[in-house]
Design an enzyme around this catalytic site. Sequence first.
Site, short mmCIF file in Angstrom:
data_model
loop_
_atom_site.label_atom_id
_atom_site.label_comp_id
_atom_site.label_asym_id
_atom_site.label_seq_id
_atom_site.Cartn_x
_atom_site.Cartn_y
_atom_site.Cartn_z
N HIS A 102 -2.81 3.64 6.49
CA HIS A 102 -2.77 2.24 6.87
C HIS A 102 -4.17 1.65 6.98
CE1 HIS A 102 1.25 3.55 8.20
NE2 HIS A 102 1.61 2.30 7.99
N ASP A 131 4.49 3.00 -1.22
CA ASP A 131 4.26 2.59 0.16
C ASP A 131 3.68 1.18 0.11
OD1 ASP A 131 4.16 2.71 2.91
OD2 ASP A 131 3.17 4.66 2.98
#
Length: 404
Positions: free
Chosen positions: A235, A307
């Site tokens: 992230h 993702d």
Amino acid sequence: MITRNFIAVLLLFVFLFTAGCQATPTPAVSAAPTPVPSPSATPAPTPTPDPMAEAMAAMTTEEKVGQLLTVGFYGTQAGEEARSYIQDYHVGGLILFGRNVESAQQLVDLTNGLKALAGDGIPLFLSIDQEGGTVERMPPEIRRLPNAYEVADPAALGATLGAECAAFGLNTDFAPSLDIWSNPNNTVIGKRAFGSDAASVTERGLACLTAIEESGTIPVVKHFPGHGDTDTDSHVGLPVVNKTRGELLESELLPFQSAIDGGVPAVMVAHILMTQLDSDRPASLSPEVVTGLLREELGFAGVVFTDDLTMGAITQNYGLGEAAVLAVEAGCDVLLVCHEASAVEEAYTALLEAVDTGRLSQERLDESVRRILTLKQTYGLTGDPVDLPDLEALNTQVDTVVNG
């Protein structure tokens, strides 16, 4: 935007084909001599109809490109942002986060509203990350599930995850995680994993996976080719794994190979730099990883999701539009763009331009669209609304998981 009901169109083609193939009744036998027919050429066989090809032929390039995107939005209602994604960008799906969920009734109203915006067009992937434990997205009326690592009965966990999604009108769950928690310094996976070795993750993860499938919810296993032996959160940065192909095949890849052998319908690829497979691009953008390893070597023929492309591992190294095109070139089918309207627009515009210029061929685009539509058809996705579920029944099911 396509105005015909997608599933109905496919069923119509199948019906017409079936009707056309019914045998003609045999006439009664006559006493008159049977004339000998004159020789004639054997008629050419009737080509088998391809309902999916017919459905795709009715789509514009813009609609096909939109199917490649599953996007996040803000707010707790099916408002203007969601309307624009569905009707202007023709997105194939939406993903919900905690920011979209306030209560049970609100969540039901939201998913019903999103379906209404899609109308009679191609049904949406209405997706969520619902793993239990640290990754919980259910409304506050539903009791919390434990982390996968702490669950005694992973099949009960999978059945509950699938039931929760279906009860609120969601059809796709980005679960289970088939990562192996082999690095104690890993902060992004941890107890989201089913174990710290390949054998336990394979056994427990596949039990959960099978139960989600049996609920009628689409499971998307993650984070291929394995995020458990990293110490960087994708992230915020790009994790690096230096294991050889052989080392991966003996550990990280074993749960994924077992899932593929069992017919798992969808896989999410992570933003991880696998230096021994591709020293330049993260797995989600790498032909060597997606096409070479996942599809060709491990034999996966289903839908590949990336993702979230707005994660730091990508945005710190690529423009969003270029990353979207690279992901499709690598062999991915559905691109997650979970934050910011500008990112959705950039990805959509870049993909459309890549098709228009020939960088992405129509054949490559159709390949992904066919996989996406086939998955939606296989799981019977519809735009039918749902009623407020029996919350106590769901909580009872949660309790069976918590109490082991």
